[in-house]
Design a protein around this motif. Structure first.
Motif, PDB file in Angstrom:
ATOM      1  N   ALA A   1     -32.693 -63.116  11.252  1.00 10.06           N
ATOM      2  CA  ALA A   1     -34.111 -61.742  10.268  1.00 10.06           C
ATOM      3  C   ALA A   1     -34.766 -62.586   9.913  1.00 10.06           C
ATOM      4  CB  ALA A   1     -32.855 -61.181  10.106  1.00 10.06           C
ATOM      5  N   LEU A   2     -35.460 -63.979  10.672  1.00 14.20           N
ATOM      6  CA  LEU A   2     -36.731 -64.916   9.535  1.00 14.20           C
ATOM      7  C   LEU A   2     -37.882 -63.188   9.629  1.00 14.20           C
ATOM      8  CD1 LEU A   2     -35.549 -67.627  11.177  1.00 14.20           C
ATOM      9  CD2 LEU A   2     -35.614 -66.842   8.895  1.00 14.20           C
TER      10      LEU A   2
ATOM     11  N   MET B   1     -20.537 -62.192  12.693  1.00 13.10           N
ATOM     12  CA  MET B   1     -21.796 -62.402  13.318  1.00 13.10           C
ATOM     13  C   MET B   1     -21.738 -62.856  12.348  1.00 13.10           C
ATOM     14  SD  MET B   1     -22.443 -58.168  14.451  1.00 13.10           S
ATOM     15  CE  MET B   1     -23.669 -58.829  15.071  1.00 13.10           C
ATOM     16  N   ILE B   2     -23.639 -63.788  12.800  1.00  9.89           N
ATOM     17  CA  ILE B   2     -23.914 -64.204  11.592  1.00  9.89           C
ATOM     18  C   ILE B   2     -25.772 -63.766  11.710  1.00  9.89           C
ATOM     19  CG2 ILE B   2     -24.375 -66.919  10.381  1.00  9.89           C
ATOM     20  CD1 ILE B   2     -22.553 -68.042  11.448  1.00  9.89           C
ATOM     21  N   CYS B   3     -25.966 -63.729  10.893  1.00  9.22           N
ATOM     22  CA  CYS B   3     -27.652 -63.194   9.986  1.00  9.22           C
ATOM     23  C   CYS B   3     -28.073 -64.458   9.569  1.00  9.22           C
ATOM     24  CB  CYS B   3     -27.506 -62.348  10.131  1.00  9.22           C
ATOM     25  SG  CYS B   3     -29.356 -61.379   9.363  1.00  9.22           S
ATOM     26  N   ILE B   4     -29.102 -64.976  10.292  1.00  9.04           N
ATOM     27  CA  ILE B   4     -30.378 -66.203   9.835  1.00  9.04           C
ATOM     28  C   ILE B   4     -30.786 -65.497   8.391  1.00  9.04           C
ATOM     29  CG2 ILE B   4     -30.883 -68.066   9.680  1.00  9.04           C
ATOM     30  CD1 ILE B   4     -29.209 -68.500  12.254  1.00  9.04           C
ATOM     31  N   VAL B   5     -30.814 -65.514   7.305  1.00 10.67           N
ATOM     32  CA  VAL B   5     -31.877 -65.142   6.050  1.00 10.67           C
ATOM     33  C   VAL B   5     -33.304 -66.359   6.077  1.00 10.67           C
ATOM     34  CG1 VAL B   5     -31.317 -62.852   6.115  1.00 10.67           C
ATOM     35  CG2 VAL B   5     -30.417 -64.895   4.702  1.00 10.67           C
ATOM     36  N   GLU B   6     -33.919 -66.280   5.286  1.00 13.99           N
ATOM     37  CA  GLU B   6     -34.670 -67.289   4.568  1.00 13.99           C
ATOM     38  C   GLU B   6     -34.329 -67.582   2.965  1.00 13.99           C
ATOM     39  OE1 GLU B   6     -38.673 -66.825   4.100  1.00 13.99           O
ATOM     40  OE2 GLU B   6     -39.126 -68.463   2.979  1.00 13.99           O
TER      41      GLU B   6
ATOM     42  N   ALA C   1     -33.133 -51.154   8.977  1.00 13.06           N
ATOM     43  CA  ALA C   1     -32.633 -50.182   9.810  1.00 13.06           C
ATOM     44  C   ALA C   1     -32.530 -49.995  11.537  1.00 13.06           C
ATOM     45  CB  ALA C   1     -32.208 -48.448   9.291  1.00 13.06           C
ATOM     46  N   MET C   2     -34.317 -49.567  11.655  1.00 10.07           N
ATOM     47  CA  MET C   2     -34.594 -49.665  12.955  1.00 10.07           C
ATOM     48  C   MET C   2     -34.560 -50.938  13.510  1.00 10.07           C
ATOM     49  SD  MET C   2     -38.123 -48.272  14.170  1.00 10.07           S
ATOM     50  CE  MET C   2     -39.495 -49.134  12.998  1.00 10.07           C
ATOM     51  N   ALA C   3     -35.242 -51.864  13.015  1.00  9.08           N
ATOM     52  CA  ALA C   3     -34.723 -53.540  13.197  1.00  9.08           C
ATOM     53  C   ALA C   3     -34.041 -53.797  13.446  1.00  9.08           C
ATOM     54  CB  ALA C   3     -36.195 -54.541  12.004  1.00  9.08           C
ATOM     55  N   MET C   4     -33.071 -53.623  12.874  1.00 13.21           N
ATOM     56  CA  MET C   4     -31.471 -54.286  12.779  1.00 13.21           C
ATOM     57  C   MET C   4     -31.186 -53.624  14.752  1.00 13.21           C
ATOM     58  SD  MET C   4     -29.552 -56.103  12.107  1.00 13.21           S
ATOM     59  CE  MET C   4     -29.427 -57.193  10.996  1.00 13.21           C
ATOM     60  N   SER C   5     -31.041 -52.120  15.273  1.00 13.97           N
ATOM     61  CA  SER C   5     -30.211 -51.051  15.966  1.00 13.97           C
ATOM     62  C   SER C   5     -31.434 -51.908  17.206  1.00 13.97           C
ATOM     63  CB  SER C   5     -31.300 -50.121  15.633  1.00 13.97           C
ATOM     64  OG  SER C   5     -32.407 -49.300  15.850  1.00 13.97           O
ATOM     65  N   ALA C   6     -32.443 -52.344  16.884  1.00 10.42           N
ATOM     66  CA  ALA C   6     -32.763 -52.356  17.949  1.00 10.42           C
ATOM     67  C   ALA C   6     -34.168 -54.216  18.614  1.00 10.42           C
ATOM     68  CB  ALA C   6     -35.078 -51.261  17.786  1.00 10.42           C
TER      69      ALA C   6
END
Ligand SMILES: [Zn+2]
Ligand SMILES: [Zn+2]
Lengths: 196, 196
Positions: B139-140, B79-84, B186-191
């Motif tokens: 994840a912006l 998986m790739i998580c895109i961050v600023e 954690a909440m933002a990631m799981s939801a």
């Protein structure tokens, strides 16, 4: 995850006064993202300071020459201003309200801290009273430790017949010298009174 | 008064984010008063970081190896998580809520900042979608620029048929990722939900 070099740099920065892990990470990222503009100049400045800055053997101040440029300046008036720390000396110099020399104690008498008269290094101060010094100014904080240190120094200096003064109006009770604005420092300096 | 080496060191420290002249003077005095314990270790850590830390050519993260230890870790999920920013990547890693890889944009689309799609380096991101990547997480930050960047990336990623999600509940409106506590992350990631 961030590599051992970044981790140990963050740890070193986080130990600096006023900083913590979050601000240290922000600083380290900025340094790494501007290597030429920030990281290398900071490294150069640290190396130069580490190599050249010494404690003045006369007054306890910091400079790249010993005696420091203040002690070695013949235009300074024959007065000694006693301060707790180099930070306090710098604050007085920035305010430009005093043109004499300094004596940095490096600490105050402290019953709680277990710091007694023998830790003040008064001998080094008394050795400077060679007859040319016209006045000693006690620029110590208006705290319990500052007051008791001023009282002790006044007693030790009395036999030398030198004029002893303290900063007067303007130093807030419980306040330190370093954080005072320049106007307050100017007022405290001009209204100094004889120590009793 | 303080010597040119101290002055230039104070100036360099005062330029760091979150610091100013007063905090810089305090930090410099502490460094100079604890040369062995603070100044030299900090210099060593800066030199090691300057010499060894590189930008990962795959994800844009920072490490002392390239590809970075995250990109090179075979145990990471596809998986790739895109961050600023790297700061946001570090915040997610600290929270231990995600075990995939990252893509650091280094900035967002910004009408005010004059940052257009060509500045995002999307080509480098698309080159990573080799069929093994199962999901891309956006994840912006929940700001105007973050939302428009997420919208733009969603459009560019759509043709690749990869699952595209965004961090959901828990990211406060106008808030940045870096400052969130681990529970919120954690909440933002799981939801997280499908990007539309
Ligand atoms: Zn000196
Ligand atoms: Zn990488």
């Amino acid at each position: 995850m961030m590599g051992p070099e970044i981790e140990s740099l963050v740890a070193q920065v986080a130990r600096l006064p006023g900083l913590g892990p979050r601000s240290a990470r922000r600083i380290v990222l900025r340094l790494l993202s501007e290597r030429e503009g920030r990281l290398l100049p900071l490294m150069g400045a640290l190396a130069a300071a580490a190599q050249r800055v010494v404690v003045c053997s006369v007054c306890g101040g910091l400079d790249s020459v010993d005696p420091c440029s203040v002690c070695g300046d013949p235009a300074r008036e024959p007065m000694i201003c006693i301060v707790e720390s180099v930070a306090d000396q710098w604050a007085l110099e920035r305010a430009s309200v005093y043109r004499g020399r300094y004596h940095v104690l490096g600490g105050l008498l402290s019953a709680i801290g277990g710091r007694g008269p023998e830790d003040l290094g008064v001998g080094r101060l008394l050795a400077r009273l060679d007859g040319s010094v016209r006045e000693v100014i006690l620029a110590l904080p208006a705290t319990v430790d500052g007051q008791s240190t001023a009282h002790y120094l006044t007693e030790r200096l009395a036999p030398f017949g030198v004029r002893i003064t303290r900063l007067a109006q303007g130093v807030p009770v419980g306040g330190s010298i370093e954080i005072l604005d320049e106007g307050t420092l100017a007022m405290a300096m001009s209204a100094r009174r004889l120590a009793e």
